[in-house]
Design a protein around this motif. Structure first.
Motif, PDB file in Angstrom:
ATOM      1  N   ALA A 184      25.283 -10.882 -71.753  1.00 29.83           N
ATOM      2  CA  ALA A 184      23.896 -10.436 -71.656  1.00 29.83           C
ATOM      3  C   ALA A 184      22.980 -11.561 -71.178  1.00 29.83           C
ATOM      4  CB  ALA A 184      23.422  -9.906 -73.012  1.00 29.83           C
ATOM      5  N   VAL A 185      23.156 -12.750 -71.736  1.00 32.27           N
ATOM      6  CA  VAL A 185      22.303 -13.886 -71.332  1.00 32.27           C
ATOM      7  C   VAL A 185      22.593 -14.287 -69.896  1.00 32.27           C
ATOM      8  CG1 VAL A 185      21.804 -16.318 -71.793  1.00 32.27           C
ATOM      9  CG2 VAL A 185      22.038 -14.713 -73.693  1.00 32.27           C
ATOM     10  N   TYR A 186      23.877 -14.329 -69.556  1.00 31.76           N
ATOM     11  CA  TYR A 186      24.259 -14.723 -68.189  1.00 31.76           C
ATOM     12  C   TYR A 186      23.700 -13.732 -67.163  1.00 31.76           C
ATOM     13  CZ  TYR A 186      27.248 -16.771 -64.576  1.00 31.76           C
ATOM     14  OH  TYR A 186      27.702 -17.409 -63.462  1.00 31.76           O
ATOM     15  N   ALA A 187      23.799 -12.431 -67.481  1.00 30.84           N
ATOM     16  CA  ALA A 187      23.285 -11.403 -66.575  1.00 30.84           C
ATOM     17  C   ALA A 187      21.759 -11.466 -66.490  1.00 30.84           C
ATOM     18  CB  ALA A 187      23.731 -10.024 -67.040  1.00 30.84           C
ATOM     19  N   ALA A 188      21.108 -11.740 -67.622  1.00 29.61           N
ATOM     20  CA  ALA A 188      19.646 -11.810 -67.620  1.00 29.61           C
ATOM     21  C   ALA A 188      19.152 -12.985 -66.784  1.00 29.61           C
ATOM     22  CB  ALA A 188      19.129 -11.922 -69.046  1.00 29.61           C
ATOM     23  N   VAL A 189      19.778 -14.154 -66.966  1.00 26.46           N
ATOM     24  CA  VAL A 189      19.383 -15.336 -66.189  1.00 26.46           C
ATOM     25  C   VAL A 189      19.633 -15.090 -64.699  1.00 26.46           C
ATOM     26  CG1 VAL A 189      19.930 -17.757 -65.737  1.00 26.46           C
ATOM     27  CG2 VAL A 189      19.711 -16.945 -68.092  1.00 26.46           C
ATOM     28  N   GLY A 190      20.811 -14.560 -64.375  1.00 26.30           N
ATOM     29  CA  GLY A 190      21.107 -14.267 -62.978  1.00 26.30           C
ATOM     30  C   GLY A 190      20.176 -13.234 -62.398  1.00 26.30           C
ATOM     31  N   GLY A 191      19.822 -12.220 -63.197  1.00 27.94           N
ATOM     32  CA  GLY A 191      18.930 -11.175 -62.713  1.00 27.94           C
ATOM     33  C   GLY A 191      17.540 -11.692 -62.396  1.00 27.94           C
ATOM     34  N   VAL A 192      17.041 -12.600 -63.237  1.00 29.80           N
ATOM     35  CA  VAL A 192      15.707 -13.164 -62.999  1.00 29.80           C
ATOM     36  C   VAL A 192      15.678 -13.938 -61.683  1.00 29.80           C
ATOM     37  CG1 VAL A 192      14.044 -14.874 -63.811  1.00 29.80           C
ATOM     38  CG2 VAL A 192      15.017 -13.225 -65.415  1.00 29.80           C
ATOM     39  N   PHE A 193      16.657 -14.816 -61.497  1.00 28.61           N
ATOM     40  CA  PHE A 193      16.658 -15.623 -60.278  1.00 28.61           C
ATOM     41  C   PHE A 193      16.983 -14.781 -59.047  1.00 28.61           C
ATOM     42  CE2 PHE A 193      16.938 -19.081 -63.345  1.00 28.61           C
ATOM     43  CZ  PHE A 193      16.082 -20.024 -62.774  1.00 28.61           C
ATOM     44  N   ALA A 194      17.879 -13.804 -59.188  1.00 31.00           N
ATOM     45  CA  ALA A 194      18.159 -12.919 -58.057  1.00 31.00           C
ATOM     46  C   ALA A 194      16.914 -12.133 -57.675  1.00 31.00           C
ATOM     47  CB  ALA A 194      19.297 -11.958 -58.421  1.00 31.00           C
ATOM     48  N   GLY A 195      16.141 -11.700 -58.686  1.00 36.00           N
ATOM     49  CA  GLY A 195      14.902 -10.987 -58.404  1.00 36.00           C
ATOM     50  C   GLY A 195      13.889 -11.862 -57.680  1.00 36.00           C
TER      51      GLY A 195
END
Length: 278
Positions: A184-195
């Motif tokens: 969950a944390v890895y996906a959230a961090v990646g999602g923020v930067f990808a966004g």
């Protein structure tokens, strides 16, 4: 594309000889104005349809760029197998290089839109007339890429205190229900930067190609398009993500077609979301 509305001209009475005229400020001269177009959920589908037509009209050029995208995918797979902890860093690098590689596809779509003959050589050198703006935008996206990579390493370090995992360890961590917090944390961090990368580049690069705009103005316009049409742009980003994931099955060969297709469609995303009032 809808007809452009003429700009209104305002005539001021002539100033008296004694009146002081302030010096012109930079960028205060007359020029084209841009307008952010309200979007509907049908627009991304139209962009894909138009991109498909562009690709079909210049299939040889599309395949050249498709092989470039496929090479990026093979590099990504190699890094995942041998240095999995750096996979997200390379993903961010691909997101950085991909739009600039796609700039040649934007140029092909622009040539076709203007009724000119499409040419691979011109598409490969279209960036050289905008090197200043492109260079600054590269720096902005490169900074986001470095921050993304560093944040990914921090997440791994926090959850794997005994050392960085191997490829098998990463797969086990992802599919192990006990590691849901890490995922969950890895996906959230990646999602923020990808966004952030997506919001900054969604229309900025084709805008620089089309109007030779400076990088700051292009990035601001891209952010305005993204946040001004947030639901539609999230839908557009989701479509891109789904198509890219499907393109990796099997062995990334789908990128030979889907990569150029999305490149052409991204040009139409810019043309459909930004209207110029010359």
């Amino acid at each position: 594309m809808p007809d452009q509305e003429p700009l209104e001209t305002h005539r001021n009475p002539p100033a008296s000889p004694d009146a002081q005229v302030p010096p012109p400020s930079p960028g205060s001269g007359p020029g084209p104005r841009r307008e952010i177009v309200p979007l509907s959920f049908a627009d991304p589908l139209r962009w894909l349809a138009r991109g498909w037509r562009d690709m079909g009209s210049a299939m040889g050029i599309a395949l050249f760029y498709g092989f470039c995208f496929w090479g990026m995918a093979l590099s990504l797979s190699t890094v995942f197998l041998h240095l999995p902890v750096y996979t997200m860093s390379l993903v961010s690098g691909c997101l950085l290089v991909g739009p600039f590689l796609a700039m040649g596809l934007y140029d092909v779509s622009r040539q076709r839109e203007q009724g000119r003959t499409t040419d691979l050589a011109n598409s490969l050198t279209c960036w050289d007339r905008h090197i200043g703006s492109m260079g600054l935008l590269v720096l902005v996206l490169l900074l986001l890429e470095l921050l993304w990579g560093r944040a990914s390493l921090v997440v791994f370090a926090v959850f794997f205190t005994t050392g960085m995992p191997s490829t098998a360890g990463v797969l086990q961590a992802v599919f192990n229900p006990e590691n849901w917090a890490f995922v969950a944390v890895y996906a959230a961090v990646g999602g923020v930067f990808a966004g952030l990368v997506f919001a900054t580049s969604v229309v900025s690069i084709p805008m620089i190609l089309d109007r030779d705009t400076d990088a700051i103005s292009a990035s601001i316009t891209s952010l305005q398009v993204f946040f001004g049409n947030l639901p539609v742009m999230l839908f557009w980003g989701a479509l891109i993500t789904v198509l890219v994931v499907l393109a990796f099955i099997p062995w990334g060969l789908g990128l030979l077609v889907i990569g150029p297709w999305l490149g052409h469609a991204s040009w139409h995303a810019y043309r459909g979301s930004v209207r110029w009032l010359d």
